[in-house]
Design an enzyme around this catalytic site. Structure first.
Site, PDB file in Angstrom:
ATOM      1  CB  ALA A   1      -0.969  -0.017   1.181  1.00 21.24           C
ATOM      2  CB  ALA A   2       3.129   2.797   2.471  1.00 21.38           C
TER       3      ALA A   2
ATOM      4  CD  GLU B   1       7.180  -6.895  -1.301  1.00 17.82           C
ATOM      5  OE1 GLU B   1       7.006  -5.747  -0.866  1.00 17.82           O
ATOM      6  OE2 GLU B   1       6.987  -7.938  -0.617  1.00 17.82           O
TER       7      GLU B   1
ATOM      8  CB  CYS C   1      -8.121  -6.114   3.054  1.00 13.34           C
ATOM      9  SG  CYS C   1      -7.000  -4.862   3.649  1.00 13.34           S
TER      10      CYS C   1
ATOM     11  CB  ALA D   1      -4.924  -0.813   3.398  1.00 15.79           C
TER      12      ALA D   1
ATOM     13  CE1 TYR E   1     -36.699   9.924   6.118  1.00 17.98           C
ATOM     14  CE2 TYR E   1     -37.440  12.056   5.288  1.00 17.98           C
ATOM     15  CZ  TYR E   1     -37.721  10.770   5.724  1.00 17.98           C
ATOM     16  OH  TYR E   1     -39.014  10.331   5.756  1.00 17.98           O
TER      17      TYR E   1
ATOM     18  CD1 TRP F   1     -36.133  13.431  14.585  1.00 18.68           C
ATOM     19  CD2 TRP F   1     -34.349  14.769  14.417  1.00 18.68           C
ATOM     20  NE1 TRP F   1     -36.528  14.702  14.920  1.00 18.68           N
ATOM     21  CE2 TRP F   1     -35.452  15.547  14.832  1.00 18.68           C
ATOM     22  CE3 TRP F   1     -33.121  15.391  14.231  1.00 18.68           C
ATOM     23  CZ2 TRP F   1     -35.353  16.921  15.063  1.00 18.68           C
ATOM     24  CZ3 TRP F   1     -33.027  16.760  14.476  1.00 18.68           C
ATOM     25  CH2 TRP F   1     -34.133  17.508  14.887  1.00 18.68           C
TER      26      TRP F   1
END
Lengths: 457, 457
Positions: A11-12, A33, A43, A305, A430, A438
């Site tokens: 990810a980074a 890597e 994930c 992530a 809504y 609400w």
């Protein structure tokens, strides 16, 4: 030509590489890597095991070759970063396939080495039926065992997000699952009362829970397809076909540490807002680096992530010579487990108290979709706030649906240090299919306002 | 004992009554409502007509008797407020059942008279097969006609939120629906390109659209169950069993106007943040009152229950002697129509331009649920921002699901006057079932950042 070296291809690292190249096409970027895969989404592993996702390639956003041709950065896969010499601006690497050692010279380097799974200190962890779940090959190996019909009984040690999603995946595949958790509740990010809703859902779906329990020892059996686990404090042996370890993660900082780069109190690499480490020319991003929590005001480790991608993107800007900052996170997460969505943001009650806030909390249930519709369900929303000034500190939500819509709004409120009073005024969407006039967020704020008014008296 | 009189027994009026009583139990509260029903949700009418909701009672939160016994406020239903004398602090009312006139003395009065549907200036509107849809009895009458099998062809004039939901309800009941809309697009709150996605969905589901068209005249036919409509500019006659008018609403301000209460430029009653009108002791809330839009900085009329409820609650506090303000709205709304969720918040592009902003917009599509999952779908998100400073001005989102989670976050950003840069940093919930690590909100912000960077060059 400026040479950028990025250690870590998930990810980074990949966000940083893609971003830096976008900002400045002329950069010479190399990603190192240690695994065979880059840019994959761990994930998604539970979906691979459940069978919802047929091909592992679905999890891999780019092969090294694709990343190189489409994004213009060189990727050295299966290559270990063995020695960083920041004084000389050199990184020594070892290709595991060829056995060759090489030295990469750089102008700027990014550490994006991620996390590694924690392992309990027990005997028998080296058994081939024991897995952690941090890397794609683990997921593939587990999937293959299940596919081969060799897994009937599974022991899951610990119950974090991926662990719970795995419970569901393995149940779908017909396995029996025993979850052994040291604390008295699953999902430690939640308050106890909220976590009990999750525990109930797990039990309803046939997961056996042993809370307040640990595994003292693992031992091989005469049957190579089975492994015995000593459960404590029960002191009973349970024999299963697969042991999964999910007791948390820790930042992967060995390379940084050996290079004399300063770690923070959290154990992760200390970084500035611009993702600079203590050593000139070296940046860090993602789950090996600290992330500033805007609610607690503390630097933390993260295993998410989302945080890694954002830090990586900001680091990519800085690597390319543009000013960018990672503004901090608020600790937002979500998962789906069986019929429930479970989300949280900010601090839970005990975290808020331990950070010195005068924390109070309210818990409400309110309809998601108007109560008169047959598909109406409830979301349970717990909101943590500071009773001395009404500042929102955190929220947890659980329900069959509609959780993300509430958690995301409250995350935005936390970013802005909003109060209960301010959040009560939010103009939220809504229609009868989505809520009542609400929203559950408003209902919770009204409850918090009543608590504040009561305390004031 | 202080006497409070509230004119209007729906969202604003009932919220105010309930709130005021909660703050001060000793208040003597009377709600005057011209209809037979109070506290009902007209937004649910389409579900009554589709048959998803069997009983109209499901839409009614309280009968007058229940409200009186549970909330302690007297309700005079089927009672018209005919004359307000603020100098004398008296309201003259007429009970339509008994024909009796009465005078109510008050210390504080709230006008919560809501809106009334706009009607086109054409002949034949008084035909019994022509309906607006602002009141529960309208919905019941339409439902009864459909139930009786008397409705095969429907003409819907105008296409607002309730109109589109009605299209779907009537299709579900097997009716043929022709939607005649004066402008070139449905749902005027959306930008044209977004509204076209909705139009396509309507056509895909068998709704016939006549855009840029109006009805010039309605005429009865020899068959009492049919009515003829002259479509323009086609100048062709169409014969249908039912005509529904949904061309917008206007604030119901006659009582206020006759009492000398000041109206704002929008045509609704001018109010302060505390919901006070220009006349001492008289408050106004809900769709008869102006609502301050935090993005445009202008006072507007609103037809939304969300705004009405929030104004009503704040008015209830003030009626009970407590200080409370309605902080303004940002124009958030959502609907589900056939397979799409359609949401918007803030200003669309042309509204933003007409408010004097240097408005620019980006439109992206991004996955809701990770792309590798079979259930993954896309949401199309359009974001309007000011290119001179990056301030967010509005957003529109359309997709099969996940719209509320994005629109609500962006609504919270609008409340806080956030910029594209700030929203790009938001820590939003991610798990594979919900999004990718970069949420559609982030993807849109990145696109906007690129536009900003391009313009700066």
């Amino acid at each position: 030509v400026e040479r950028i070296v990025i250690v870590g291809g998930n990810a980074a690292g990949m966000s940083a590489a893609a971003r830096a190249k976008r900002v400045n096409r002329d950069l010479d970027i190399t990603v190192v890597e240690s695994g065979a895969h880059v840019a994959y989404s761990i994930c998604g592993a539970p979906f691979l095991i459940s069978g919802e996702l047929r091909e592992a390639s679905g999890l891999v956003h780019f092969t090294p070759e694709e990343f190189q041709s489409q994004r213009g950065s060189r990727v050295l896969a299966e290559t270990e970063a063995v020695h960083l010499q920041p004084g000389l601006k050199r990184l020594e690497v070892l290709c595991r396939r060829s056995g060759r050692r090489d030295v990469l010279a750089y102008d700027r380097l990014l550490l994006a080495t991620g996390y590694k799974p924690r392992r309990p200190r027990i005997q028998g962890l080296d058994h081939p039926l024991v897995f952690t779940l941090a890397r794609l090959p683990d997921a593939l190996a587990i999937r293959d065992l299940v596919d081969a019909g060799q897994v009937r009984d599974v022991l899951l040690v610990g119950g974090g997000y991926i662990g719970l999603e795995l419970c569901e995946a393995l149940r779908r595949r017909g396995c029996r699952v025993l979850l052994v958790e040291e604390s008295e509740s699953v999902l430690g990010t939640l308050d106890r009362d909220m976590s009990e809703i999750v525990a109930r859902e797990l039990r309803l779906n046939g997961i056996e829970l042993a809370l307040g329990s640990t595994v003292g020892e693992l031992r091989k059996t005469q049957d190579a397809g089975r492994i015995a686990a000593l459960l404590q404090p029960a002191e009973s042996w349970s024999t299963v076909n697969l042991v999964l370890i999910d007791i948390g993660v820790e930042p992967n900082v060995e390379l940084a540490e050996r290079a004399g780069i300063r770690l923070g109190r959290s154990g992760a690499i200390e970084v500035t807002e611009r993702l600079e480490t203590s050593v000139f020319g070296v940046y860090a991003a993602g789950n090996c680096a600290e992330a500033f929590n805007l609610v607690s005001g503390r630097c933390e480790t993260s295993c998410l992530a989302t945080v890694a991608s954002k830090q990586g993107r900001a680091a990519g800007d800085n690597l390319a010579g543009r000013l960018a900052r990672f503004g901090g996170h608020v600790g937002t997460s979500i998962l789906r487990v069986f019929g429930l969505e479970v989300g949280s943001t900010g601090l839970n009650t005990s975290q808020a108290l331990s950070c010195g806030f005068r924390a109070d909390a309210v818990k409400i249930s309110a309809p998601v979709a108007a109560a008169y519709l047959p598909e109406s369900t409830q979301v349970t929303l717990k909101v943590v706030f500071d009773r001395s000034n009404g500042r929102l500190l955190g929220a947890q939500a659980i329900g069959p649906r509609g959780v993300a819509a509430r958690i995301n709004v409250l995350a935005a409120c936390l970013h802005q240090r909003q109060t209960v009073e301010e959040a009560a005024q939010l103009d939220l969407a809504y229609a009868p299919s989505f809520s009542q006039a609400w929203d559950p967020v408003h209902v919770a704020m009204h409850a918090a306002q009543r608590v504040m008014a009561g305390r004031a008296r």
